[in-house]
Motif scaffolding. Structure first.
Motif, PDB file in Angstrom:
ATOM      1  N   GLN A 161      34.968 -21.260  13.023  1.00 24.83           N
ATOM      2  CA  GLN A 161      34.845 -22.021  14.265  1.00 24.83           C
ATOM      3  C   GLN A 161      35.838 -23.177  14.309  1.00 24.83           C
ATOM      4  O   GLN A 161      36.463 -23.444  15.343  1.00 24.83           O
ATOM      5  N   ASP A 215      38.700 -23.272  12.801  1.00 24.09           N
ATOM      6  CA  ASP A 215      40.025 -22.679  13.013  1.00 24.09           C
ATOM      7  C   ASP A 215      40.254 -22.368  14.483  1.00 24.09           C
ATOM      8  O   ASP A 215      41.362 -22.566  15.006  1.00 24.09           O
ATOM      9  N   GLN A 216      39.208 -21.902  15.169  1.00 24.29           N
ATOM     10  CA  GLN A 216      39.354 -21.617  16.600  1.00 24.29           C
ATOM     11  C   GLN A 216      39.650 -22.889  17.392  1.00 24.29           C
ATOM     12  O   GLN A 216      40.463 -22.882  18.318  1.00 24.29           O
ATOM     13  N   GLN A 217      39.007 -23.992  17.004  1.00 25.90           N
ATOM     14  CA  GLN A 217      39.297 -25.256  17.693  1.00 25.90           C
ATOM     15  C   GLN A 217      40.715 -25.721  17.398  1.00 25.90           C
ATOM     16  O   GLN A 217      41.392 -26.265  18.276  1.00 25.90           O
ATOM     17  N   GLN A 249      43.253 -23.789  16.917  1.00 23.12           N
ATOM     18  CA  GLN A 249      44.139 -22.967  17.731  1.00 23.12           C
ATOM     19  C   GLN A 249      44.220 -23.489  19.161  1.00 23.12           C
ATOM     20  O   GLN A 249      45.289 -23.449  19.789  1.00 23.12           O
ATOM     21  N   GLU A 280      30.614 -11.229  11.677  1.00 28.63           N
ATOM     22  CA  GLU A 280      31.577 -11.632  12.693  1.00 28.63           C
ATOM     23  C   GLU A 280      31.326 -10.895  14.007  1.00 28.63           C
ATOM     24  O   GLU A 280      31.445 -11.479  15.090  1.00 28.63           O
TER      25      GLU A 280
END
Length: 522
Positions: A87, A89-91, A93, A284
């Motif tokens: 999560q 890492d998604q932020q 990005q 996932e």
């Protein structure tokens, strides 16, 4: 306070604008300026207040200004679970959309291909590494990862990592980094163990505390006081009509999670189970389906109680009362995030009333008790002081009588005659075992525990001992610790006595074959 009032680079502000980030939350407003100044920080705030952005934005600003010409790891973020790592890492990005910043996510549970991708990303000099402690230790030991250029270390959900036993792993990772660095520690609570860790790895930290360990006021909390057997019926009642928002049902047991998910699937509901027995790829898939709305009900253990930011979660159900008041706050914190509202319902069985009362004291609020649906019948009275001791120690040997047997049912007294008879029987059995044990000691032999239950027989000391197996392993002693050692010593003594007897017989004069026997001479 608005983000554009901060001293952030234009590329970061452009990303925030595209993501509709305008106003800062209190924790962001108080922590971002401190981090931009380069100070160490202890940040304490409840879940769902925007802690991730509070350290992500100033870190990206620093990386953009300094660059990474040497292609080395510049920042490491340590988190307790793989879900939280993904999560974050998604932020990254999203916030770094206009920035030349690279990230590598390091967590376990995958295959060899995932290991190689993680290793290659770190060896090539990823700007930011987001890792779980155990997997990071494995790479440090086997992949030749260099952390000697790390300038910023961030520990997110630090209290959770210490609860999971990651203290030693964290210290090993820190030992590979330079002492001159910026260290940020974020935690939902500040117990003494967190402060001890902070003294060890932080230097003159600033401290920011925002609403420590209190549920969000936008969450409507309620409870059903029921018997354990009524919980499934209450769930079926709640979902008898379709709901237009996502729901998480928490349970402390993987078995209950599986059973409850099966029950809801039989009701033709879009439900999925989430627990630690699932393979990483399946976990996932489940989380992606839940985020995208393909699954509307997620039945889960506390694996998703912290750090998971999913929109439109309107209801959280505690199928079991959490063991710790802070876990209760983290569970219900999955709803009512940011400026949204939400509902939290807790099922409180008779044995769990004491724990739930402690939660009410902790949050300094009496949770509203809802009447049970007519379909499940009447429930118990809410009397936590009377039920305080019930249910404690289940599975730990407590809640039993002194004789080791189960106690009498609640509200009933075991007849005195039955108790006296059982105690007298046990005393007689103990005396009999003591006498048998004393006889064994008197004979100079230590009988193994396996033989205690066998019927004793009068066996001469010179009887043939039990022989070892053909492969040289002692049949009864293998894998049995001290018992096997005692058996081998006993057999050795018996063999020695046989040899001594044989030697004494050999030393006696032998009769000639031609000498008539005594009976024949007579």
């Amino acid at each position: 306070m608005r983000f554009d009032e901060l001293d952030l680079e234009d590329e970061i502000l452009d990303g925030l604008y595209d993501m509709n980030f305008d106003e800062m939350t209190p924790v962001q407003e108080h922590t971002i300026p401190v981090i931009l100044d380069g100070d160490d920080l202890i940040g304490c705030a409840q879940t769902g207040t925007g802690k991730t952005a509070a350290y992500t934005l100033p870190l990206l600003n620093r990386l953009l200004i300094e660059g990474n010409a040497e292609n080395v790891i510049k920042a490491v973020i340590i988190v307790p679970t793989r879900e939280l790592a993904m999560q974050i890492d998604q932020q990254f990005q999203g916030f770094s959309y206009y920035l030349p910043v690279s990230t590598t996510v390091v967590y376990g549970g995958g295959d060899g291909k995932g290991w190689d991708i993680q290793k290659r990303g770190m060896l090539m000099g990823s700007d930011v590494v987001i890792a779980t402690p155990g997997r990071m230790i494995a790479h440090l030991q086997n992949s030749g990862i260099d952390l000697s250029h790390v300038e910023c270390l961030i520990l997110d959900e630090a209290d959770r990592m210490l609860d999971m036993g990651f203290h030693d792993d964290i210290m090993k990772i820190v030992s590979q980094m330079p002492k001159e660095r910026q260290t940020l520690l974020f935690s939902a609570t500040l117990p003494p163990k967190i402060r001890e860790l902070a003294k060890t790895i932080l230097h003159a930290p600033k401290e920011v505390s925002i609403a420590i360990s209190k549920p969000n006021e936008s969450i409507d909390q309620s409870a059903y006081v029921c018997y354990e057997a009524q919980k499934t019926g209450i769930v079926q009642h709640l979902f008898a009509q379709p709901r237009d928002y996502k729901t998480i049902i928490f349970s402390s047991s993987k078995l209950k999670v599986k059973e409850l998910a099966h029950t809801l699937k039989r009701m033709k509901l879009d439900v999925a189970a989430m627990h630690s027995d699932l393979e990483q790829s399946k976990r996932e898939e489940v989380m992606l389906d839940f985020k995208n709305g393909k699954v509307s009900i997620l039945v889960a253990t506390d694996i998703v109680a912290r750090g998971i930011d999913i929109e439109d979660i309107g209801l959280v159900i505690n199928y079991d009362v959490p063991h710790d008041p802070e876990d209760y706050i983290h569970r219900i914190g999955r709803t009512g995030r940011a400026d949204a509202t939400g509902c939290a319902i807790t099922f409180v069985s008779e044995e769990e009333q004491g724990k739930f009362h402690q939660i009410e004291k902790f949050i300094e609020k009496e949770v509203r008790k809802e009447p049970l649906p007519e379909s499940v019948g009447e429930g118990p009275r809410y009397a936590p002081d009377e039920n305080r001791g019930r249910g404690k120690g289940r599975g730990r040997g407590k809640g039993r009588t002194n004789s080791g047997s189960k106690g009498a049912p609640r509200g009933e007294k075991k007849p005195a005659s039955a108790t006296d008879e059982k105690e007298e029987t046990m005393r007689a059995s103990d005396k009999q075992r003591s006498r048998r044990h004393g006889r064994r000691r008197g004979n100079g032999e230590a009988q193994s525990p396996r033989e205690e239950g066998a019927t004793p027989t009068a066996t001469p000391a010179t009887d043939t001992p039990s022989q070892p197996s053909e492969n040289g392993e002692h049949g009864s002693g293998r894998g049995e610790g001290n018992r096997g050692t005692r058996d081998r010593e006993r057999n050795r003594r018996r063999r020695n006595r046989r040899r001594n007897n044989n030697n004494s017989n050999d030393s006696a004069p032998r009769q000639s074959e031609n000498t008539p026997r005594a009976e024949e001479q007579q």
